[in-house]
Design an enzyme around this catalytic site. Structure first.
Site, PDB file in Angstrom:
ATOM      1  CG  ASP A   1      -7.287  -4.212  -1.955  1.00  0.00           C
ATOM      2  OD1 ASP A   1      -7.664  -5.297  -2.436  1.00  0.00           O
ATOM      3  OD2 ASP A   1      -7.708  -3.779  -0.877  1.00  0.00           O
TER       4      ASP A   1
ATOM      5  CG  ASP B   1      -2.159  -0.939   0.882  1.00  0.00           C
ATOM      6  OD1 ASP B   1      -2.510  -1.096  -0.304  1.00  0.00           O
ATOM      7  OD2 ASP B   1      -2.722  -1.502   1.839  1.00  0.00           O
TER       8      ASP B   1
HETATM    9  N1  GLY Z   1      -7.090  -1.480   0.446  1.00  0.00           N
HETATM   10  C1  GLY Z   1      -7.798  -1.942   1.560  1.00  0.00           C
HETATM   11  C2  GLY Z   1      -9.251  -1.761   1.464  1.00  0.00           C
HETATM   12  O1  GLY Z   1      -9.770  -1.366   0.428  1.00  0.00           O
HETATM   13  O2  GLY Z   1      -9.909  -2.003   2.457  1.00  0.00           O
END
Ligand code: GLY
Length: 337
Positions: free
Chosen positions: A115, A52
């Site tokens: 994601d 992330d």
């Molecule tokens: N990227 C983590 C979520 O969308 O919860």
């Protein structure tokens, strides 16, 4: 859950950079840069970082560099991109999502999640910026693996895939933040819509745009039968009804990205759907009280929430993508991804 390295911490500077771009009010720039300085500490304490890093550094350092040309912000962005590239597993051809820890378990070295399609634009940016195709090679390889294993033929998506990190073989597609294995978590679906459209923007490869459209059509068909309000999972039992406004905001922003890449006859499909979602969510979820911090209520972090604390609540990325989508409709947005 939380801490400086938590994946959501780029959205506040992201909003501030959007507002600076739209208004030129210096308060937004100075505040965004102060938050960027705090986030930069993460680069020297990187054990806590995972895939992330794109969500953290695109809306902060890279947005700063794109806006101000700051050499320090560029250096931070390239540093972050190198850390993301370092998570690539060349045998499985995926970017590893998470780290082994108490929360995710002892061995998640083989896990990729949908994601990450929103994190790899950091690599596309670094490739162009450093004039070095290695970063884009990694991003494209990861996107193709996601196409193959995460996107189903009908356009719905898995959340997670586990590979054998030593051999690269597919092991399993466990349920993630949605209802369960085989379901369709709506925020994951929205990451696919926007993320594949971005892979098309950055590479020009038509197959990525077609994948984005296929994922978008799956969302649109669910949303159109449900008053344009996003359920937490498009393939969950009809009861209980649980919404996730954040999925709606990200989907709307992603549909506007797709609309920017298609011809005039196709464009209305995507722009009208985006508007329908934004209007429905405004009516049901938006809080326009200037005394309160958040705008969009109704965000849900994950489907199975034992306490209910994370179900239908205001969540910062709901606000971020709402602001991005509205500014884009007004022609005043800053391109972040
Ligand atoms: N990227 C983590 C979520 O969308 O919860």
């Amino acid at each position: 859950m939380g801490g400086l390295g938590f994946w959501t911490n780029g959205f506040w500077p992201g909003m501030l950079w959007q507002m600076f771009h739209a208004t030129s009010d210096e308060i937004y720039r100075t505040t965004a840069q102060a938050v960027g300085d705090r986030l930069a500490v993460l680069l020297d304490q990187f054990e806590g970082l995972d895939h992330d890093i794109g969500f953290l550094f695109l809306p902060s350092a890279v947005a700063d560099y794109r806006t101000t040309g700051s050499a320090e912000a560029r250096r931070r962005g390239l540093h972050a991109a190198n850390l993301l590239a370092g998570r690539y597993n060349p045998v499985g051809r995926y970017i590893r999502a998470w780290n082994n820890n108490m929360f995710f378990g002892d061995d998640v070295s083989g896990r990729m999640i949908i994601d990450c399609m929103m994190n790899i634009p950091l690599l596309y940016w670094a490739s162009k910026e450093a004039n070095d195709p290695r970063f884009a090679h990694i991003a494209k390889a990861h996107a193709r693996t996601a196409q193959q294993y995460i996107v189903r033929p009908d356009g719905s998506c898995n959340h997670m895939i586990d590979f054998d990190s030593a051999t690269g073989e597919f092991i399993n597609n466990p349920g993630g933040q949605g209802f369960g294995q085989g379901s369709c978590w709506s925020r994951g679906q929205s990451w696919a819509v926007y993320g594949f459209a971005l892979s098309y923007r950055h590479t020009g490869e038509e197959e990525f745009l077609n994948t984005a459209k296929r994922c978008a059509h799956y969302c649109i068909s669910s949303l159109a039968t449900n008053g344009w309000l996003p359920l937490v999972d498009y393939r969950a039992p009809a009861e209980p009804v649980k919404y996730d406004s954040t999925a709606g905001m990200i989907t709307a922003a992603g549909l506007l990205e797709i609309a920017s890449h298609v011809g005039e006859y196709e464009k209305p499909l995507y722009t009208k759907a985006a508007l329908n979602i934004l209007k429905a969510c405004d009516k049901k979820f938006c809080n326009w009280d200037p005394e309160q911090d958040s705008i969009v209520d109704g965000g849900t972090f994950f489907y199975h929430d034992p306490t209910g604390d994370n179900t239908e609540v205001p969540i910062i990325y709901g606000d971020y993508y709402f602001i991005e989508a509205v500014l884009r409709l007004l022609g005043k947005d800053l391109f972040i991804w």
